[in-house]
Write a protein that holds these residues in place. Sequence first.
Motif, mmCIF file in Angstrom:
data_model
loop_
_atom_site.group_PDB
_atom_site.id
_atom_site.type_symbol
_atom_site.label_atom_id
_atom_site.label_comp_id
_atom_site.label_asym_id
_atom_site.label_seq_id
_atom_site.Cartn_x
_atom_site.Cartn_y
_atom_site.Cartn_z
ATOM 1 N N TYR A 283 1.835 54.334 0.011
ATOM 2 C CA TYR A 283 0.647 53.599 0.334
ATOM 3 C C TYR A 283 -0.364 54.961 1.548
ATOM 4 O O TYR A 283 -1.796 55.564 1.111
ATOM 5 C CB TYR A 283 0.737 52.472 1.034
ATOM 6 N N TYR A 288 -1.104 55.059 -4.896
ATOM 7 C CA TYR A 288 -1.033 53.902 -4.719
ATOM 8 C C TYR A 288 -0.639 53.342 -5.886
ATOM 9 O O TYR A 288 -0.320 51.508 -6.026
ATOM 10 C CB TYR A 288 -2.965 53.675 -4.714
ATOM 11 N N ASN A 321 -3.656 48.299 -0.178
ATOM 12 C CA ASN A 321 -3.758 49.444 -2.111
ATOM 13 C C ASN A 321 -4.572 48.519 -2.091
ATOM 14 O O ASN A 321 -5.430 50.277 -3.016
ATOM 15 C CB ASN A 321 -2.068 49.043 -2.297
#
Length: 627
Positions: A283, A288, A321
């Motif tokens: 992250y 992602y 996220n």
Amino acid sequence: MRLHASLLKYFVLLLPLAIAACKQRQAARNPGSADSILAYMKSDINPFFHDRRPGEAGRLLDSLYPTVQKLNHVGLTCSYLRFKGVQFIMEEKYDSARTFLNESMQLAREKDSTGRHVIAAKIQLADLLKEQKRYDSALHYAREAYYLAQKADTNGLPLICLRLSEIYMEIGDYEAIRKYLFEGFERTQQPKLKIVFANNIAKYYTDQAQVDSAVSFFKAMENDTLFSHPYFDAVKYENLGILLGKQGKMAEGLPYQLKALALNKELGSVDGQSMFSLADTYYLLERYNEAAAYLDTAYTMAKEAGNQEIITMIWRKRAQNQAARGLHRDAYAFMDSAYESYRTEVDSSIVVQARELETQYAVKAKDEEIERLAFENKVNRQIRQQQRVIIASMVLGLVLIAAIGFLLYRRRQLEQQLRETSLRQRLLRSQMEPHFIFNTLSVLQSFIRNDEREKSIRYLNKFAKLVRISLENARESFVPLKDEVTALESYLSLQLMRFEGSFEYNLDVYEQYEEDGLLIPPMLLQPFVENAILHGMRRLERKGVITIRIKRGPHVLHCVIEDNGRGLQPEKQEEKTSLSTVITQERLSMLSKQTKRPASLRIIDKKAENGEGIRVELDIPFRRDNQ
């Protein structure tokens, strides 16, 4: 990110049990021997402690008790008692644990020649006291075990160092924590124990905000080729990767975390914490998709393990996220899930503790609600604190008032007792003085009747001197010792004139008594000197001798009045306690109460010692003229 600690749950530190079993590498072939029982306890019972199942461990231990009792082996019995102590510590039955551990300590001190079981008992007592949050006492036992182990069992030192570091961590002495962590890390050769030290060292550096030092430590271990073990390497690489991430070097730390993941998969020890740490690194690297994949895997593992805390962290990270990917609706939904997970986590906790409220909620209304609740809780805590302070102050004030009132009451009582005692002293003395004066005047009358004019005049002069001393002391409860000795000498010279040639006397007083400044009640010795002359010398065919000795002790004068007279006569046995003796005993009793020192009177017939006459012994407490 937090340092990886998952392997710690597989290594519950049961130090005394490890010391007991460290010499039992191979069990004896005889299944009924002490060695085989110890090996069985290590291999079959210890795992129950590691899995936090003390009840099952206790049932197995109870089944072994008849065998342990029958074998009567010192090492086995000491170890068994400590195993029972561990069981009761884990069950929080601390009184029972203390009983077993004290019994193990006593047996080891009496019969263990190696000293190892004494060390084991001391460190187990330290564990018990640490659980009870009695850190000073725990530290006392742990340090004793440390110094004993330096002489008797250096193999057990790493484990003792670990226990000392944990106690100092509770106390907050970081210098001592560092000392024992690094000493234990350097001494130990056990892989799992080395892992524990490495994790604790990393935690120490993190708590001290010394992330650079923690990174340097793990990099130095990476270059250490003398010690390598899969478990140790896995923890080393994962912690190094996380610490590099804390320095903002996520790209450098990621390969270490992946290397640790590969090792953990081979060892079968991958958990949700490890997967979450990897997801967090992806992250931060803005990768992602990989972060989402690892979060899904971490969620599955945490769900299976029932780790609600990790589940809450995963939901929050999922929300972050998704927000970073621009999927705000999903981010809000994940944040709601995080909030619900957090509530479940708090509700299912064994001990509900106050937690810092999170500030990462995406919805403004929830943030405001949390802030309002936090403010209300703070106000309520302050109100409760003020109420406790007020109540404590009131209670303390009442206790102080009661204590002062009691002290004043006791003071008045003591003053009244002293006044009564002083009056009784004077009353008793007033009973004594007429008795003495009557006898003296009777003697003077006999001189006058016999027309012994010169003798009467000398006698009257000496009597006048004695009366003058008595009048000077009449108003005093205590008089200087030198004045009492002067009065006694005056009285003896009077009686020597009366019974001229019938006796002689010796007055022996310790040196420098005149400068000592000691005070005693007046006319305590004179009645016994009078009895020695009037009764002891009566119709005595030989010349009488009266000896008076006065010696000083720390708090009392030891006085002896001794004669070689007739002693106690058979016809006088029932009347031997004269009025003067009774009065003196009462005066000494009151003197003892006044001075808080022992006072005594003893009258001894020397016939029992194959001698002649009577010996009177007095212990008279004295005062100083400045008291």
